[in-house]
Write a protein that holds these residues in place. Structure first.
Motif, short mmCIF file in Angstrom:
data_model
loop_
_atom_site.label_atom_id
_atom_site.label_comp_id
_atom_site.label_asym_id
_atom_site.label_seq_id
_atom_site.Cartn_x
_atom_site.Cartn_y
_atom_site.Cartn_z
N ASN A 78 30.16 23.26 54.89
CA ASN A 78 28.97 23.35 54.04
C ASN A 78 28.24 24.68 54.10
O ASN A 78 27.24 24.85 53.42
CB ASN A 78 27.97 22.24 54.43
N THR A 79 28.73 25.63 54.91
CA THR A 79 27.98 26.85 55.16
C THR A 79 28.83 28.10 54.97
O THR A 79 29.90 28.22 55.55
CB THR A 79 27.42 26.85 56.60
N ARG B 227 28.49 28.39 45.12
CA ARG B 227 28.06 26.98 45.05
C ARG B 227 29.21 26.01 45.25
O ARG B 227 29.02 24.93 45.80
CB ARG B 227 27.40 26.70 43.71
N ASP C 34 27.03 24.61 50.54
CA ASP C 34 25.70 24.17 50.14
C ASP C 34 24.63 25.14 50.60
O ASP C 34 23.61 25.32 49.94
CB ASP C 34 25.38 22.78 50.72
N VAL C 35 24.88 25.76 51.76
CA VAL C 35 23.91 26.67 52.37
C VAL C 35 24.55 28.04 52.56
O VAL C 35 25.69 28.14 53.03
CB VAL C 35 23.42 26.12 53.72
N SER D 123 15.63 30.44 58.96
CA SER D 123 16.48 29.38 59.49
C SER D 123 16.35 29.29 61.01
O SER D 123 15.92 28.28 61.54
CB SER D 123 17.94 29.62 59.11
N LYS E 115 18.20 31.46 55.25
CA LYS E 115 19.14 30.60 54.51
C LYS E 115 18.60 30.33 53.12
O LYS E 115 17.39 30.42 52.87
CB LYS E 115 19.35 29.27 55.25
N ASP F 100 19.52 27.39 49.93
CA ASP F 100 20.30 26.25 49.47
C ASP F 100 20.88 26.61 48.11
O ASP F 100 20.18 26.56 47.10
CB ASP F 100 19.39 25.02 49.38
N SER G 273 23.07 25.08 46.38
CA SER G 273 23.27 23.93 45.47
C SER G 273 22.01 23.64 44.66
O SER G 273 22.08 23.00 43.62
CB SER G 273 23.67 22.69 46.27
N ALA G 274 20.85 24.13 45.12
CA ALA G 274 19.59 23.89 44.43
C ALA G 274 19.18 25.07 43.55
O ALA G 274 18.18 24.99 42.85
CB ALA G 274 18.47 23.61 45.45
N GLN G 275 19.93 26.15 43.60
CA GLN G 275 19.57 27.35 42.83
C GLN G 275 19.98 27.25 41.39
O GLN G 275 20.93 26.68 41.02
CB GLN G 275 20.20 28.60 43.47
#
Length: 150
Positions: A56-57, A87, A91-92, A115, A144, A146, A148-150
């Motif tokens: 995820n990173t 993406r 996720d991060v 972070s 950090k 996110d 996935s939220a951008q």
């Protein structure tokens, strides 16, 4: 402007990578396992190395722009590209840097938030003292975003 993924002869970009990470042995630790991106605007302006740290990173290990090309938006363009194009890989997105207000502000402008800190990273991992804007670097500050939220 064009960003190219470099898959061969990554060491040919060492001169530029050394602007952001001044110890070649440290760069070699992540260069081969990372994706090297090069931004061209007629000629080479900026490079960035991104590694997959876990499922995820991802982490920006190095981003550098030639000094004469700084403050022209090339670094910002590269950061936006990485956020937009990683993406599907994580996720991060992390970035580690020294405790320098100018550098920290640059990343925060692009949505990065604090972070964690690795105490004495620069003292324990480099063979010489490192300075940024006249201040000795000691701790690695990780930021950090996110993606996935951008």
């Amino acid at each position: 402007m064009e960003i190219r993924k470099i898959t061969e002869y990554k060491e040919e970009f060492m001169d530029l990578l050394l602007l952001a990470d001044e110890q070649e042995s440290m760069i070699r630790r992540y260069l081969q396992r990372g994706e090297l991106l090069a931004l061209y605007d007629a000629d080479l302006k900026t490079v960035c190395v991104v590694t997959q740290e876990d499922e995820n990173t991802c982490e920006i290990k190095n981003i550098a722009t030639y000094e004469k090309e700084q403050a022209k938006g090339y670094g910002s363009y590269m950061i936006r590209y990485v956020i937009d194009n990683y993406r599907d890989k994580c996720d991060v997105l992390l970035v580690g840097t020294g405790d320098d207000n100018k550098t920290l502000s640059f990343y925060k402008k692009h949505g990065f938030v604090y972070s964690h800190t690795v105490k004495n990273f620069f003292i324990d991992n480099y063979d010489h003292e490192m300075f940024e804007n006249g201040k000795q670097l000691r701790d690695m500050i990780y930021l950090k975003v996110d993606v996935s939220a951008q």
